[in-house]
Design a protein around this motif. Structure first.
Motif, PDB file in Angstrom:
ATOM      1  N   UNK A 232       0.821  -1.212   0.000  1.00 24.11           N
ATOM      2  CA  UNK A 232       0.000   0.000   0.000  1.00 24.11           C
ATOM      3  C   UNK A 232       0.861   1.271   0.000  1.00 24.11           C
ATOM      4  N   UNK A 233       0.196   2.380  -0.336  1.00 22.28           N
ATOM      5  CA  UNK A 233       0.781   3.709  -0.179  1.00 22.28           C
ATOM      6  C   UNK A 233       1.998   3.977  -1.034  1.00 22.28           C
ATOM      7  N   UNK A 234       1.974   3.499  -2.269  1.00 21.09           N
ATOM      8  CA  UNK A 234       3.132   3.614  -3.148  1.00 21.09           C
ATOM      9  C   UNK A 234       3.109   4.970  -3.875  1.00 21.09           C
ATOM     10  N   UNK A 235       4.255   5.649  -3.895  1.00 22.96           N
ATOM     11  CA  UNK A 235       4.355   6.888  -4.664  1.00 22.96           C
ATOM     12  C   UNK A 235       4.299   6.553  -6.151  1.00 22.96           C
ATOM     13  N   UNK A 236       3.535   7.285  -6.942  1.00 19.26           N
ATOM     14  CA  UNK A 236       3.407   6.968  -8.369  1.00 19.26           C
ATOM     15  C   UNK A 236       4.764   6.941  -9.075  1.00 19.26           C
ATOM     16  N   UNK A 237       4.927   5.966  -9.966  1.00 20.00           N
ATOM     17  CA  UNK A 237       6.173   5.854 -10.718  1.00 20.00           C
ATOM     18  C   UNK A 237       6.329   4.463 -11.293  1.00 20.00           C
ATOM     19  N   UNK A 238       7.539   4.164 -11.775  1.00 18.51           N
ATOM     20  CA  UNK A 238       7.858   2.852 -12.333  1.00 18.51           C
ATOM     21  C   UNK A 238       8.766   2.107 -11.354  1.00 18.51           C
ATOM     22  N   UNK A 239       8.475   0.830 -11.166  1.00 13.84           N
ATOM     23  CA  UNK A 239       9.137   0.064 -10.118  1.00 13.84           C
ATOM     24  C   UNK A 239       9.596  -1.310 -10.606  1.00 13.84           C
ATOM     25  N   UNK A 240      10.561  -1.863  -9.846  1.00 12.27           N
ATOM     26  CA  UNK A 240      10.953  -3.261  -9.975  1.00 12.27           C
ATOM     27  C   UNK A 240      10.495  -3.988  -8.720  1.00 12.27           C
ATOM     28  N   UNK A 241       9.826  -5.129  -8.921  1.00 17.60           N
ATOM     29  CA  UNK A 241       9.363  -5.946  -7.804  1.00 17.60           C
ATOM     30  C   UNK A 241      10.300  -7.133  -7.640  1.00 17.60           C
ATOM     31  N   UNK A 242      10.889  -7.251  -6.456  1.00 17.09           N
ATOM     32  CA  UNK A 242      11.794  -8.343  -6.165  1.00 17.09           C
ATOM     33  C   UNK A 242      11.148  -9.306  -5.178  1.00 17.09           C
ATOM     34  N   UNK A 243      11.317 -10.609  -5.434  1.00 16.45           N
ATOM     35  CA  UNK A 243      10.708 -11.642  -4.602  1.00 16.45           C
ATOM     36  C   UNK A 243      11.779 -12.628  -4.158  1.00 16.45           C
ATOM     37  N   UNK A 244      11.770 -12.990  -2.858  1.00 15.57           N
ATOM     38  CA  UNK A 244      12.716 -13.951  -2.320  1.00 15.57           C
ATOM     39  C   UNK A 244      12.048 -14.836  -1.284  1.00 15.57           C
ATOM     40  N   UNK A 245      12.387 -16.117  -1.336  1.00 12.07           N
ATOM     41  CA  UNK A 245      11.930 -17.069  -0.322  1.00 12.07           C
ATOM     42  C   UNK A 245      12.925 -18.214  -0.270  1.00 12.07           C
ATOM     43  N   UNK A 246      13.303 -18.616   0.935  1.00 14.59           N
ATOM     44  CA  UNK A 246      14.246 -19.721   1.078  1.00 14.59           C
ATOM     45  C   UNK A 246      13.733 -20.958   0.345  1.00 14.59           C
ATOM     46  N   UNK A 247      14.635 -21.551  -0.430  1.00 15.05           N
ATOM     47  CA  UNK A 247      14.286 -22.761  -1.160  1.00 15.05           C
ATOM     48  C   UNK A 247      13.759 -22.505  -2.553  1.00 15.05           C
ATOM     49  N   UNK A 248      13.683 -21.226  -2.954  1.00 12.97           N
ATOM     50  CA  UNK A 248      13.145 -20.878  -4.272  1.00 12.97           C
ATOM     51  C   UNK A 248      14.084 -19.880  -4.941  1.00 12.97           C
ATOM     52  N   UNK A 249      14.103 -19.898  -6.252  1.00 13.17           N
ATOM     53  CA  UNK A 249      14.917 -18.945  -7.003  1.00 13.17           C
ATOM     54  C   UNK A 249      14.343 -17.537  -6.841  1.00 13.17           C
ATOM     55  N   UNK A 250      15.232 -16.588  -6.572  1.00 14.91           N
ATOM     56  CA  UNK A 250      14.789 -15.193  -6.481  1.00 14.91           C
ATOM     57  C   UNK A 250      14.288 -14.741  -7.847  1.00 14.91           C
ATOM     58  N   UNK A 251      13.422 -13.733  -7.808  1.00 15.54           N
ATOM     59  CA  UNK A 251      12.828 -13.253  -9.061  1.00 15.54           C
ATOM     60  C   UNK A 251      12.686 -11.741  -8.994  1.00 15.54           C
ATOM     61  N   UNK A 252      12.820 -11.100 -10.147  1.00 15.47           N
ATOM     62  CA  UNK A 252      12.616  -9.652 -10.243  1.00 15.47           C
ATOM     63  C   UNK A 252      11.756  -9.349 -11.462  1.00 15.47           C
ATOM     64  N   UNK A 253      10.778  -8.489 -11.280  1.00 15.09           N
ATOM     65  CA  UNK A 253       9.910  -8.062 -12.374  1.00 15.09           C
ATOM     66  C   UNK A 253      10.086  -6.558 -12.522  1.00 15.09           C
ATOM     67  N   UNK A 254      10.613  -6.140 -13.663  1.00 19.76           N
ATOM     68  CA  UNK A 254      10.960  -4.734 -13.867  1.00 19.76           C
ATOM     69  C   UNK A 254       9.865  -3.985 -14.631  1.00 19.76           C
ATOM     70  N   UNK A 255      10.014  -2.665 -14.637  1.00 22.04           N
ATOM     71  CA  UNK A 255       9.165  -1.757 -15.424  1.00 22.04           C
ATOM     72  C   UNK A 255       7.679  -1.889 -15.102  1.00 22.04           C
ATOM     73  N   UNK A 256       7.360  -2.048 -13.821  1.00 19.52           N
ATOM     74  CA  UNK A 256       5.953  -2.052 -13.418  1.00 19.52           C
ATOM     75  C   UNK A 256       5.452  -0.608 -13.370  1.00 19.52           C
ATOM     76  N   UNK A 257       4.380  -0.331 -14.070  1.00 19.05           N
ATOM     77  CA  UNK A 257       3.801   1.007 -14.120  1.00 19.05           C
ATOM     78  C   UNK A 257       2.848   1.183 -12.940  1.00 19.05           C
ATOM     79  N   UNK A 258       3.294   1.887 -11.918  1.00 20.98           N
ATOM     80  CA  UNK A 258       2.489   2.083 -10.716  1.00 20.98           C
ATOM     81  C   UNK A 258       2.090   3.551 -10.597  1.00 20.98           C
TER      82      UNK A 258
END
Length: 274
Positions: A232-258
């Protein structure tokens, strides 16, 4: 001085504020504060908009009225001297001096002034100044609100310790110094869900980080039940979403239009090889 404090999160769009305003001002002449309200006018109006989509959609409701600005653009624009700001901060259009030229309507950045074609004048919210002058403690719209989305407060009390959230003003970039105060104005959010297709499993406790590509802002989150998340409460802009969890490959999703609320849908994480 007193002003109206608006909390949109409390608004249930019952429209009691609009109905109370019309009950007070339609067919009632409160000159020199206001002539009877013309048809099709909403001196207070609940603006509803959809944020995101699908099952993660949310309806935002924001009550909007004349902001009774400290530097009213309407007053500066009026060529007839019909608009003035009282000592209590309430901005009034004198129905006896107004010529209905429309200059104030064009100047108002909040689209809060209406034309009364029958009377040939412009009109707007008066914050029920005639009632306040008669000893009423609150305007009619505030009195009618059942969810406390509207309250009438002393401006000196608009301090951090007295508020449930940071104080905001509606479009301060307009430069009119609006006096109507807000808390909890809708902000963009990022929502979605994370799962493992190989295990057919919704993944809880996935660590999330939203990183601004230009503004450098960072927001943290974590998935909950059924792998769902909402940042919540995100300042408008473009973002990269990074995800991490033990036992799983990390992931990044770039150029999200928020620039507005975003539902990213379901995100797959791959289980790491042992």
């Amino acid at each position: 001085m007193k002003t109206i404090l608006v909390d949109p999160r409390r608004c249930i769009q019952c429209c009691n504020c609009q109905n109370a305003c019309k009950d007070e001002h339609c067919d009632n002449d409160w000159t020199p504060i206001a002539a009877p309200q013309g048809s099709g006018q909403f001196w207070i109006k609940v603006h509803e908009s959809q944020a995101a989509d699908g099952t993660r959609m949310r309806l935002n409701r924001v009550p909007v009225l004349c902001q009774h600005c400290e530097n009213p653009a309407c007053e500066d624009a009026c060529p007839h001297g019909a608009i003035s700001r009282r000592s209590d901060g309430i901005v009034i259009i004198d129905p006896e001096r107004c010529q209905g030229c429309g200059a104030c309507r064009e100047a108002c950045p909040y689209d809060a002034i209406y034309a009364n074609a029958e009377r040939g004048i412009s009109q707007k919210c008066t914050m029920c100044a005639h009632l306040l002058d008669a000893g009423w403690e609150r305007p009619r719209c505030v009195t009618a609100c059942p969810s406390d989305a509207l309250s009438f407060v002393d401006e000196d009390d608009l301090a951090v310790e007295n508020l449930t959230a940071p104080l905001e003003r509606l479009h301060p970039e307009y430069g009119t110094a609006p006096r109507v105060a807000y808390v909890n104005l809708p902000k963009p959010f990022v929502a979605g869900a994370v799962y493992s297709p190989a295990e057919d499993l919704c993944l809880e406790k996935v660590d999330l980080e939203l990183v601004g590509q230009a503004n450098g802002a960072r927001y943290a989150g974590r998935t909950g039940l059924l792998g769902e998340f909402r940042i919540e409460g995100v300042a408008p802009g473009f973002y990269t979403l990074r995800l991490e969890k033990d036992g799983y490959d990390a992931k990044a999703i770039a150029a999200l239009d928020v620039r507005s609320a975003l539902n990213v849908g379901e995100i797959k994480l791959t289980k790491s090889p042992r």
